[in-house]
Design a protein around this motif. Structure first.
Motif, PDB file in Angstrom:
ATOM      1  N   TYR A  21      46.317 -25.210 -22.838  1.00 16.28           N
ATOM      2  CA  TYR A  21      45.118 -24.744 -22.819  1.00 16.28           C
ATOM      3  C   TYR A  21      44.763 -23.209 -24.129  1.00 16.28           C
ATOM      4  O   TYR A  21      43.458 -23.907 -24.735  1.00 16.28           O
ATOM      5  N   ALA A  22      46.023 -22.695 -24.775  1.00 18.76           N
ATOM      6  CA  ALA A  22      45.679 -22.920 -26.063  1.00 18.76           C
ATOM      7  C   ALA A  22      45.876 -23.792 -27.078  1.00 18.76           C
ATOM      8  O   ALA A  22      44.712 -23.005 -27.767  1.00 18.76           O
ATOM      9  N   PRO A  26      38.263 -21.908 -30.680  1.00 16.38           N
ATOM     10  CA  PRO A  26      37.538 -21.473 -30.238  1.00 16.38           C
ATOM     11  C   PRO A  26      36.019 -21.078 -30.549  1.00 16.38           C
ATOM     12  O   PRO A  26      35.252 -21.369 -30.100  1.00 16.38           O
ATOM     13  N   TYR A  31      35.302 -23.176 -24.626  1.00 18.42           N
ATOM     14  CA  TYR A  31      36.765 -22.340 -25.314  1.00 18.42           C
ATOM     15  C   TYR A  31      36.783 -20.738 -24.570  1.00 18.42           C
ATOM     16  O   TYR A  31      38.183 -20.656 -23.403  1.00 18.42           O
ATOM     17  N   ARG A  35      40.130 -20.666 -22.599  1.00 16.07           N
ATOM     18  CA  ARG A  35      41.366 -18.990 -21.928  1.00 16.07           C
ATOM     19  C   ARG A  35      41.798 -18.367 -21.047  1.00 16.07           C
ATOM     20  O   ARG A  35      42.477 -17.828 -19.910  1.00 16.07           O
ATOM     21  N   GLN A  38      44.066 -20.086 -19.418  1.00 11.71           N
ATOM     22  CA  GLN A  38      45.553 -20.198 -19.840  1.00 11.71           C
ATOM     23  C   GLN A  38      45.997 -18.776 -19.238  1.00 11.71           C
ATOM     24  O   GLN A  38      46.954 -18.880 -18.820  1.00 11.71           O
ATOM     25  N   ALA A  39      45.347 -17.741 -19.000  1.00  9.43           N
ATOM     26  CA  ALA A  39      45.388 -16.683 -18.358  1.00  9.43           C
ATOM     27  C   ALA A  39      45.683 -16.992 -16.853  1.00  9.43           C
ATOM     28  O   ALA A  39      47.170 -15.914 -16.538  1.00  9.43           O
ATOM     29  N   LEU A  54      45.888 -10.590 -22.895  1.00 10.08           N
ATOM     30  CA  LEU A  54      44.485 -12.151 -23.284  1.00 10.08           C
ATOM     31  C   LEU A  54      43.562 -11.559 -22.723  1.00 10.08           C
ATOM     32  O   LEU A  54      42.917 -11.572 -23.411  1.00 10.08           O
ATOM     33  N   LEU A  58      40.209 -11.184 -25.053  1.00  8.68           N
ATOM     34  CA  LEU A  58      38.803 -12.181 -24.664  1.00  8.68           C
ATOM     35  C   LEU A  58      37.667 -11.454 -24.273  1.00  8.68           C
ATOM     36  O   LEU A  58      36.223 -12.020 -24.987  1.00  8.68           O
ATOM     37  N   VAL A  68      34.388 -13.953 -17.861  1.00  7.70           N
ATOM     38  CA  VAL A  68      35.196 -13.375 -18.800  1.00  7.70           C
ATOM     39  C   VAL A  68      35.702 -11.497 -18.341  1.00  7.70           C
ATOM     40  O   VAL A  68      37.114 -11.634 -17.464  1.00  7.70           O
TER      41      VAL A  68
END
Length: 268
Positions: A21-22, A26, A31, A35, A38-39, A54, A58, A68
Motif C-alpha cells: 500500500y505504501a 501521492p 493514494y 493509505r 495501509q492503516a 499515519l 493523512l 480520511v
C-alpha cells in the motif's frame, strides 16, 4: 498493487500488505485508498498507535476527505479515544451538508462513541441514521438496545429489535437484545428461547452468558443461572460486570436488584 495488498491481508501478511500500500505515490488517484488500506493493515498487525499517526498525517494533508476523517475516527475509537473520534466524525459529517442514505454510517459511528458519555447526543445520531436508512438491522438493534438498557421507550424498543431479528434471525447479539427487551419488560418466559439461541451463537461472550444467567434466575432455574454466571466470569468480562457477577453468585440476583434499586432511589 491494491489487489495484491488485499490478498496479502487475507493471508494475514499484514506487514507486507502495508508495504505494498505504501508504495503507491501521492500523485496516484488511488493514494487515499492505499493509505487507508495501509492503516488498516497496520491495525490488523496490532500497531494501532502507528495507524493513528499515519491517519493523522493523512487527515492533515487531505482535510476535505470524508473517507480520511472517518477512517481516523474509526482508528481513534479502537485506540480508546472516543472523545477524539467524535471530533473526527464531526469533521466528516460537516463535509456532507446534505446527507443521503449512504451517509448513515457516519451518524451510527459517532453515536457509538457517544453512548456511554452523552446519551442524548447518541440518541439523536441513531435517530438521524434511521431517518436515512429505516431498515438497517444494526441501527434498529443499537437504538432499541440503548432504550432497553435504560428502561426507556420499551414498547418502541421491542418493535425495533423485532424488526432487526426479522431481518437477521441468526445474529447472536440481536437475539440477545430481543431477550433483554423481554427481560426488562418482565416477560421472562418469552426471554428464554432467544437468550438460549444467542448463547449458542455467541458461546463465549461474557455479556450474553451473563444475561442467560439472569433470565434463568427469573424463571426459577437458579442452579442453571449460577452455572452461567460462573461461565461468564471465565470469559474475561469487564471489571464492573465481573464485580456484579460475583455479587450475584454470593447473594443471588434478587438481592442485587434490590440493592441497586435502593441505591438509585437514594441517588447514589
Amino acid at each position: 498493487q491494491l489487489m495484491s495488498a488485499a490478498l496479502l491481508e487475507k493471508l494475514q501478511q499484514f506487514d507486507q500488505a502495508g508495504a505494498v500500500y505504501a508504495a503507491i505515490p501521492p500523485t496516484d488517484p488511488a493514494y487515499i485508498t492505499a493509505r487507508i488500506g495501509q492503516a488498516d493493515a497496520i491495525i490488523q498487525a496490532g500497531k494501532i498507535d502507528d495507524a493513528v499517526t499515519l491517519l493523522l498525517s493523512l487527515a492533515s494533508a487531505k482535510p476535505d476527505s470524508v473517507r480520511v476523517q472517518t477512517a481516523l475516527g474509526d482508528a481513534l475509537r479502537r485506540q480508546g479515544h472516543c472523545d477524539l473520534a467524535v471530533k473526527s466524525y464531526d469533521a466528516a459529517i460537516a463535509l456532507v451538508p446534505n446527507p443521503e442514505k449512504g451517509s448513515w454510517p457516519l451518524f451510527y459511528k459517532r453515536a457509538g462513541c457517544e453512548v456511554d458519555s452523552n446519551w442524548p447526543a447518541a440518541e439523536a445520531d441513531f435517530r438521524k441514521a434511521l431517518e436515512l436508512d429505516p431498515t438497517d438491522p444494526r441501527l434498529l438493534n443499537e437504538l432499541g438496545y440503548g432504550y432497553v438498557d435504560r428502561g426507556e421507550h420499551l414498547d418502541e424498543a421491542l418493535a425495533m429489535i423485532q424488526r432487526a431479528v426479522a431481518a437477521n434471525p441468526d445474529t447472536g447479539y440481536i437475539l440477545d437484545s430481543l431477550a433483554w427487551a423481554y427481560y426488562r419488560m418482565g416477560r421472562y418466559q418469552d426471554a428464554v428461547a432467544p437468550q438460549e439461541k444467542a448463547s449458542v451463537l455467541m458461546p463465549v461472550d461474557p455479556v450474553v452468558t451473563d444475561h442467560l444467567g439472569d433470565v434463568y434466575w427469573m424463571v426459577g432455574r437458579k442452579r442453571e443461572a449460577q452455572f452461567q454466571w460462573h461461565r461468564a466470569l471465565s470469559f474475561g468480562p469487564e471489571d464492573k460486570d465481573k464485580t456484579r457477577m460475583m455479587r450475584k453468585l454470593a447473594v443471588g440476583l434478587d438481592v442485587v436488584l434490590a440493592d441497586e434499586k435502593a441505591a438509585s432511589t437514594n441517588g447514589n
